[in-house]
Design an enzyme around this catalytic site. Structure first.
Site, PDB file in Angstrom:
ATOM      1  N   GLY A 161      27.848  36.863  27.021  1.00  0.00           N
ATOM      2  CA  GLY A 161      26.785  37.859  27.007  1.00  0.00           C
ATOM      3  C   GLY A 161      26.890  38.789  28.196  1.00  0.00           C
ATOM      4  N   SER A 162      25.768  39.324  28.596  1.00  0.00           N
ATOM      5  CA  SER A 162      25.751  40.316  29.678  1.00  0.00           C
ATOM      6  C   SER A 162      25.762  39.650  31.052  1.00  0.00           C
ATOM      7  CB  SER A 162      24.494  41.181  29.554  1.00  0.00           C
ATOM      8  OG  SER A 162      23.334  40.418  29.853  1.00  0.00           O
TER       9      SER A 162
ATOM     10  N   VAL B  89      22.141  38.361  32.085  1.00  0.00           N
ATOM     11  CA  VAL B  89      21.726  37.083  31.496  1.00  0.00           C
ATOM     12  C   VAL B  89      22.628  35.964  32.005  1.00  0.00           C
ATOM     13  CG1 VAL B  89      21.314  35.812  29.351  1.00  0.00           C
ATOM     14  CG2 VAL B  89      20.814  38.258  29.456  1.00  0.00           C
ATOM     15  N   GLY B  90      23.892  36.279  32.253  1.00  0.00           N
ATOM     16  CA  GLY B  90      24.812  35.277  32.788  1.00  0.00           C
ATOM     17  C   GLY B  90      24.338  34.724  34.120  1.00  0.00           C
TER      18      GLY B  90
ATOM     19  N   GLU C 261      31.492  34.258  29.992  1.00  0.00           N
ATOM     20  CA  GLU C 261      32.287  35.408  29.540  1.00  0.00           C
ATOM     21  C   GLU C 261      31.301  36.553  29.409  1.00  0.00           C
ATOM     22  OE1 GLU C 261      33.493  38.331  27.954  1.00  0.00           O
ATOM     23  OE2 GLU C 261      33.412  37.310  26.015  1.00  0.00           O
TER      24      GLU C 261
ATOM     25  N   CYS D  60      33.953  42.499  23.013  1.00  0.00           N
ATOM     26  CA  CYS D  60      34.059  42.130  24.430  1.00  0.00           C
ATOM     27  C   CYS D  60      35.313  42.721  25.054  1.00  0.00           C
ATOM     28  CB  CYS D  60      34.070  40.610  24.585  1.00  0.00           C
ATOM     29  SG  CYS D  60      32.524  39.829  24.091  1.00  0.00           S
TER      30      CYS D  60
END
Length: 613
Positions: free
Chosen positions: A303-304, A307-308, A325, A359
């Site tokens: 994700g972003s 949020v990571g 990732e 991605c």
């Protein structure tokens, strides 16, 4: 008799050799057998397994919406929302291309999540005892179903994510099939004990690393490829002996039910507890509960970066490992010596597959100054000719499109803001650049924009949409190209096209990224023996390859006796209670004997050991 004569003919000259030479030849023969025969035997074993045991063809029940292009009859929603007042405990699902309502699924609470994680943990105990052959059979059963139901899977993926069926075939089906093939062929070897060399002090020991299942893997999957992003970690997780609990994106929740039924049916067909695989649906509370669950041993997040960071913070209290990732800003480079007719199709595929929601899609297209004008004159008409629309035959559409819809409404706002910021700072839009208002769904027009400079947000922030950002490489300078590429906080993938592979590799070797391809695009992911992942804000940890499969396991260092009856003993001089006169001299002499480079020093060490004993 003749064979005995032949053996004597071989043995007699060998027996005349000095014993050390005979020993060396014996060691060489054993090494040859282990290095050549064992892999050959393993491959023959797999060949026999795949030839003489056939997986069953499972039956998975499907709804009309899943099995038919025109299976949804609802009228388009005027203003679709993930959560509505009349159903606060559900996630609403709709087709992003038609805005037709697809239904709703539960927004799971922390208690719901914990219950399913506990079931997975229990089921994992028995699953961990299965053999690799049993795990391969489950994956082969899934593979057989996928191959027989490719269009169904493409249809469901297209309906939930708005992508054309061909994009679903390439990005969902083909990648998943290759993942299963690669794991089935290589996975057992990758998880074998890895023997490690020992030093002279421990020559009587055998040392190795073994890979044992973590237990329960928690996966938080993104929305761009709903089928592959869920199956990807189920495949590696199951093969490595783990249970897998996947939290799917609230934006592509509808398809998860069908995809989960496929996996569970394959497990049940072979008598395994299907609770070893669980799927979670819901919002942020659901994902946070998965991260914090005491029944989950490792988190895999895609994700972003924002949020990571929250995922890392959620893992921190329990010191729970995670793989992140976090997307990319991948460059594609066209040097001045390329043939444009050969590279233009790759620019199109890199920027517009899955409407740019990849991605490792091409976010920055670096074109050398001397060929940029001609490149733009060739690429713009092709982008203008792309057919955008509803990707399946429903609501009066034929599904014959090149570019579909965008999955997440908020992502359209992001793309629009980035393009507008670039225009305000001097960039030129050659085509597109705005929402496609001629269509009712979530569509942003395929866009070509040039004149990108470092002060523009679009040069640094991930677009994740159908936008080709053309960046000029001044004076056709390789050094300047490298500098511009690396002036970025992301580092996932990269590709360089040049008539000289050596030149392309030289540029690639200077790019700070987790993956690189010369004169090609996206093939890293179809070589599933390679690890997938990046550096900087693209995250850390790896999927795929032996690195990715072993990342699903606890690496455990193991030591055992090499020769029966030969064990480590503690010399009296350093055993408790330590002899104050002999202990230190003994230790110093021991270090000299083993680690001095001088033969005289080693001899002095031996003499010192004798005196201190």
């Amino acid at each position: 008799r003749s064979s005995r004569i032949m053996m004597m003919d071989i043995y007699e000259p060998l027996s005349a050799l000095p014993v050390p030479v005979q020993a060396l030849l014996l060691i060489s023969a054993v090494h040859f057998i282990l290095s050549v025969y064992k892999p050959l035997a393993t491959n023959l074993s797999l060949l026999c397994e795949f030839t003489f045991s056939s997986p069953p063809l499972i039956d998975v029940e499907m709804t009309d919406a899943e099995s038919k292009d025109d299976g949804v009859k609802d009228e388009p929603l005027s203003n679709p929302q993930l959560q509505i007042a009349s159903e606060p405990n559900n996630v609403q699902c709709w087709d992003p291309s038609t805005l037709q309502h697809l239904g709703s699924v539960p927004a799971m609470t922390k208690e719901d999540v914990e219950s399913l994680c506990a079931k997975a943990a229990i089921a994992q105990k028995s699953w961990a005892l299965t053999t690799y052959a049993q795990r391969r059979m489950v994956l082969r059963t899934i593979q057989k179903y996928i191959v027989a139901h490719q269009e169904d899977i493409c249809r469901v993926s297209a309906r939930d994510s708005g992508k054309p069926k061909v994009d679903a075939l390439l990005g969902e089906v083909m990648t998943t099939c290759e993942k299963i093939r690669c794991i089935n062929v290589n996975g057992e070897e990758w998880l074998q004990c890895q023997y490690r060399p020992v030093g002279p002090m421990m020559m009587h020991k055998t040392a190795y690393v073994e890979y044992v299942p973590f237990g329960v893997l928690g996966v938080i999957a993104p929305w761009n490829y709903p089928f592959h992003n869920m199956l990807n970690h189920v495949i590696s997780g199951l093969f490595s002996g783990n249970a897998v609990v996947s939290k799917v994106s609230e934006h592509t929740t509808w398809s998860a039910s069908y995809f989960t039924r496929i996996v569970k049916a394959a497990l049940e067909a072979h008598g395994h507890d299907s609770n070893v695989v669980q799927t979670l649906t819901g919002f942020g509370e659901c994902g946070a509960a998965l991260v914090q669950s005491e029944n989950v041993d490792k988190i895999i997040f895609t994700g972003s970066p924002g949020v990571g960071r929250k995922v890392m913070a959620g893992c921190a209290p329990n010191v729970k490992p995670c793989i992140l990732e976090l997307g990319g800003k991948d460059p594609m480079v066209f040097c001045d010596d390329v043939k444009l007719k050969d590279v233009v199709p790759w620019a199109m595929r890199g920027c517009f597959q899955n409407c740019g929601q990849n991605c490792c899609g091409v976010e920055r297209l670096f074109v050398y100054e001397s060929i940029q004008s001609k490149f733009l004159s060739e690429i713009v008409p092709k982008v203008e000719a792309l057919r955008q629309g509803v990707p399946i035959a429903v609501c009066g559409n034929d599904g014959d499109v090149d570019c579909g819809a965008m999955i997440m409404p908020a992502q359209m706002d992001i793309v629009e803001a980035l393009v507008n910021d670039a225009i305000e700072k001097g960039a030129k839009v050659h085509c597109g650049g705005k929402r496609n208002k001629s269509l009712k769904g979530q569509f942003f027009e395929p866009t070509v924009i040039s004149g990108i400079t470092p002060d523009m947000r679009i040069s640094k922030e991930e677009v994740f949409g159908p936008v080709m950002c053309v960046i000029t490489v001044p004076n056709d300078s390789d050094d300047e190209c490298i500098r511009l590429i690396n002036d970025c906080n992301f580092g996932l993938g990269s590709s360089v096209y040049s008539a000289s592979q050596d030149r392309g590799m030289k540029i690639g070797n200077s790019i700070r990224s987790g993956m690189f391809t010369v004169n090609d695009f996206g093939v890293n992911y179809l070589i599933q023996s390679l690890p997938f992942g990046g550096v900087k804000e693209s995250g850390f940890g790896r999927f795929a390859g032996p690195e990715g499969l072993r990342a699903c396991c606890l690496e455990r260092s193991m030591v055992k006796d090499r020769i029966w009856g030969v064990r480590t003993s503690i010399p009296p001089a350093i055993n408790y209670p330590i002899d104050a006169r002999k202990g230190l001299p003994f230790g110093i002499s021991l270090v000299k004997m083993f680690y001095s480079e001088s033969l005289l020093a080693k001899l002095a060490g031996i003499i010192g050991l004798i005196k201190s004993s």
